[in-house]
Scaffold this active site. Structure first.
Site, mmCIF file in Angstrom:
data_model
loop_
_atom_site.group_PDB
_atom_site.id
_atom_site.type_symbol
_atom_site.label_atom_id
_atom_site.label_comp_id
_atom_site.label_asym_id
_atom_site.label_seq_id
_atom_site.Cartn_x
_atom_site.Cartn_y
_atom_site.Cartn_z
ATOM 1 N N LYS A 65 0.710 -1.112 0.141
ATOM 2 C CA LYS A 65 -0.021 0.042 0.072
ATOM 3 C C LYS A 65 0.768 1.324 -0.049
ATOM 4 O O LYS A 65 0.441 2.122 -0.392
ATOM 5 C CB LYS A 65 -0.949 -0.086 1.271
ATOM 6 C CG LYS A 65 -1.935 -1.041 0.962
ATOM 7 C CD LYS A 65 -2.872 -0.889 2.331
ATOM 8 C CE LYS A 65 -3.942 -2.074 2.438
ATOM 9 N NZ LYS A 65 -5.191 -1.850 3.476
ATOM 10 N N ASP A 101 -10.231 2.596 2.987
ATOM 11 C CA ASP A 101 -10.420 1.735 4.339
ATOM 12 C C ASP A 101 -11.115 2.651 5.339
ATOM 13 O O ASP A 101 -12.003 2.234 6.006
ATOM 14 C CB ASP A 101 -9.036 1.351 4.832
ATOM 15 C CG ASP A 101 -8.553 0.286 4.046
ATOM 16 O OD1 ASP A 101 -9.100 -0.760 3.365
ATOM 17 O OD2 ASP A 101 -7.036 0.118 4.131
#
Ligand code: ATR
Length: 274
Positions: A65, A101
């Site tokens: 990420k 997220d």
């Protein structure tokens, strides 16, 4: 055929192909969503050639990420704050990234316990990447007092520095006392996951209507959530966050905003191994 991917290392346990596959079938879209194991040393060339390989975009998971964030030419505000990207797509030939997220966590709470926005004060346990996304979501949701407590205090301080003065650090050893004053308590540590010890916390002094959320979804009912339910508190499991974080990516690649439904949850639950 429209193609998207999830890239991680390892990737074999990812639920994302099941989740996107369900939506593709549900909406009759001629598309495919593939899990691809990409070693860290190969990630840059993988992502840079993804469009040429026929992908419209994809999800990025552990451990890529941060690297994905560095490779994107344009990122959304959540990714900019968190320094991490979990969703990518192409726009006029440019690689763009988002971090969904935080959105996924907030949407999951909104669906299961919308009173969280009135919680007053929140306690976040843990200070890893997931904790960052959760703190961002809670702060954006208007909660003014957020305490982060982590076994390793230095990491909690690092996290708090990313945010303004509304985010403070509490001592891990004081978590029971801090929890007693909070209307929202979130576990972002691995504790409670199958194969891990439970999170050791006493909810005895937490008063209703507090919301207790766990980002762990394997098992769905962690010891923390079981204790919360036994006390009559709202308990929110981690599967909701996983399902909701996937929706913006699906929309950007396949052109349809998918719904998070009980049917999707029932489809995924048997796939959890815990
Ligand atoms: P992620 O990016 O998924 O959040 P991570 O960065 O590995 O994962 O973070 C894991 C979190 O779980 C950390 O906050 C970690 O605490 P430390 O920073 O002290 O390592 C926490 N954690 C893991 N095992 C723990 C344990 N046995 N007791 C307390 N906290 C634990």
């Amino acid at each position: 055929m429209k193609r998207a991917f999830v890239a991680g290392w390892p990737i074999s346990h990812s639920l994302s192909p099941h989740l996107h596959g369900y939506w593709l079938r549900q909406y009759g879209i001629d598309g495919i969503y593939e899990a691809i194991a990409v070693e860290p040393v190969e990630f840059t060339s993988f992502l840079q050639s993804a469009a040429a390989s026929g992908y419209l975009g994809g999800n990025i998971t552990i451990p890529h990420k941060l690297q994905a964030f560095a490779l994107c030419r344009k990122v959304d505000s959540a990714a900019a704050r968190l320094g991490a990207v979990n969703t990518v797509w192409m726009e006029s030939g440019l690689l763009c990234g988002a971090n969904t997220d935080s959105y996924g966590f907030a949407a999951s709470l909104d669906a299961a316990a919308p009173e969280w926005r009135e919680c007053g004060a929140a306690l976040v346990l843990g200070a890893g990447g997931a904790a960052r996304a959760v703190v961002h979501a809670i702060a954006e949701g208007g909660v003014r007092a957020i305490t982060v407590a982590n076994r390793t205090a230095a990491k909690a301080h690092q996290l708090a520095r990313l945010f303004d003065s509304g985010v403070t650090v509490g001592e891990w050893e004081n978590r029971n006392r801090i929890a007693a004053g909070c209307g929202l308590i979130v576990n972002t540590t691995a504790l409670g996951m199958s194969g891990q010890p439970p999170l050791d916390i006493d909810l005895g002094d937490v008063s209703r209507p507090a919301v207790v959320a766990d980002i762990v979804y394997n098992p769905l009912e962690t010891p923390l959530l079981r204790a919360a339910r036994a006390k009559g508190l709202a308990a929110v499991d981690g599967l909701g966050m996983l399902m909701h974080q996937a929706a913006p990516g699906f929309e950007s690649w396949f052109g349809k905003r998918p719904e998070v439904t009980q049917g999707l949850r029932r489809h995924l639950e048997p796939l959890l191994s815990g």
